[in-house]
Design a protein around this motif. Structure first.
Motif: not given
Length: 474
Positions: A419-430
């Motif tokens: 979940t942490i990795s996914s959240l970091i990924m989400y913030i980076s992409v947007i």
């Protein structure tokens, strides 16, 4: 009978699922641009009405009939008897269902009747479907290749012939007629099995009766979507039905990708449970649940992250509302595959049908009752909220059942890390700015960046599930 390799079957199934996933990536933009939300809504709603009848024709196809074939595969006599008994049962009841469907169209449908009649072709295709026979034999090569060719055929027709709303009938006809055409190779191949045309009248009635236990399992995910679309059409119009239908199509593509392995494993799991090897079954289930969550959590975050750009070139500006509902769709991407996994790999293979049917009935009632309350006031958002609530109910019920059978523990540490990795990924992409005008290329870059960031953070966090997934694929 020669034992088929699990890896070989997995390859063929994934070949079909890859085409099944890739084909909509090409056809959906074309039909969305040609028909618009209202046209998509009309196709979806007419298909939904047909699917209420289709549920009865597809009773037990994936979850019951292939288990019967798997258990009788070592006896040529039993195999022939079971095959013909199942097929005659399907055809006899299918003809009855088709007649009722036509009567309903004549009596209740006053507009666009021709579309509903064309949708009925799908019922014929399901009635003569024998893919369950090959699934029970764990021979996925022919069925996969046949479906691949059918999907490619649909793709070619859409690209060549679909240009505007006047081509709507052509599209509806093509997507339905392929369900009949792709059965031809399966019947031709039957000759190699020397299935003497013998059947047991008692078995025809028995299989017909028992298949009703699988009415809801066959259509649990589909049935809740059908209820949602029906209610949305009652309280709204084809435009909103078209929006949510494309949203459900997107979820369905992702769910198909995640749950492909289930259908390959059912025959083997059936043999495991027939030997009462429940410890092995539960151990297998626990491993798959944790690995699946490792996949679906980043998929959910990723969909929400790319939707503002993705929907513009994939669906078109008319479908802007998908951006607002994407967070709700993302929740379904996590919950639905989880429910499907537990159902297929534990509840159904251990034959807990009464419990399973009751939970599905309750979830449908929740979906319907809350729909009457939420949809008139909240529209699309309300429709998605009740879908999520219904799936959460199913999920909680499933885990309670597993705990009554055996202790169950999530790998919370790895899930939190995912979940942490996914959240970091989400913030980076947007927040990363891609100075590219081509929106398709931008989405590709978003996906690449997202995957790289997720993999790197998973490695840095030493996520056990990532290591297990690599081991699982090997």
């Amino acid at each position: 009978m020669k034992e088929k390799s699990l890896k070989t079957n997995f390859i063929y199934q994934n070949l079909y699922q890859l085409v099944r996933i890739m084909t909509p990536l090409i056809t959906i933009p074309i039909i969305s641009d040609s028909f618009g939300p209202s046209g998509i809504g009309l196709i979806s709603y007419s298909s939904t009405i047909m699917q209420y009848f289709l549920l009865f024709v597809t009773l037990g196809v994936q979850l019951y009939y292939n288990r019967i074939i798997a258990n009788s595969r070592n006896s040529e006599e039993n195999l022939a008897r079971d095959f013909w008994s199942i097929l005659y049962s399907k055809i006899i009841f299918g003809i009855f269902v088709l007649m009722v469907y036509i009567i309903v169209i004549i009596v209740f449908i006053k507009e666009n009747q021709i579309i509903y009649y064309i949708q009925g072709i799908y019922i014929i295709g399901a009635m003569i479907d024998i893919s369950w026979f090959y699934a029970g034999l764990e021979d996925f090569k022919l069925t996969s290749l046949s479906n691949v060719l059918a999907s490619i055929g649909v793709l070619i027709v859409v690209i060549v012939f679909i240009n505007d709303s006047s081509d709507l009938l052509i599209y509806v006809f093509i997507i339905n007629i392929v369900t009949v055409c792709n059965q031809i190779p399966l019947y031709i191949r039957l000759r190699r099995y020397n299935l003497k045309n013998t059947f047991d009248k008692a078995l025809i009635l028995l299989y017909f009766k028992n298949s009703f236990q699988y009415l809801l399992p066959t259509g649990s995910f589909l049935f809740c979507n059908m209820i949602t679309i029906t209610l949305l059409r009652v309280f709204a119009d084809y435009f909103e039905v078209g929006i949510i239908s494309n949203g459900f199509n997107l979820v369905s593509i992702i769910v198909t990708l995640v749950t492909t392995i289930d259908l390959v494993l059912i025959p083997k799991l059936s043999r495991v449970t027939s030997n009462y090897n429940y410890d092995k079954l539960i151990k297998f289930l626990f491993k798959n649940i944790n690995i699946q969550l490792f996949l679906t959590i980043p998929l959910a975050f990723g969909l929400t992250a790319i939707m503002p750009i993705f929907h513009l070139w994939f669906f078109g500006e008319k479908f802007n509302e998908l951006v607002n509902i994407s967070p709700y769709l993302s929740i379904l991407i996590i919950i639905i595959p989880l429910n499907t996994l537990i159902s297929r790999q534990f509840i159904l293979v251990t034959n807990q049908m009464r419990y399973y049917n009751l939970t599905i009935i309750y979830s449908c009632l929740i979906n319907f009752i809350l729909g009457l309350i939420f949809i008139p006031h909240l529209g699309l958002i309300g429709a998605l909220i009740i879908r999520i609530i219904a799936e959460i109910y199913i999920m909680i019920s499933r885990f309670k059942k597993i705990r009554s059978f055996s202790q169950f523990e999530f790998d919370f540490s790895s899930i939190i890390k995912a979940t942490i990795s996914s959240l970091i990924m989400y913030i980076s992409v947007i927040y990363i700015n891609f100075p590219i005008e081509n929106l398709f290329i931008v989405t590709i870059f978003q996906l690449i960046v997202g995957v790289i960031i997720f993999v790197i953070t998973s490695l840095l966090l030493k996520n056990k599930l990532f290591i297990n997934l690599l081991s699982y694929l090997n």
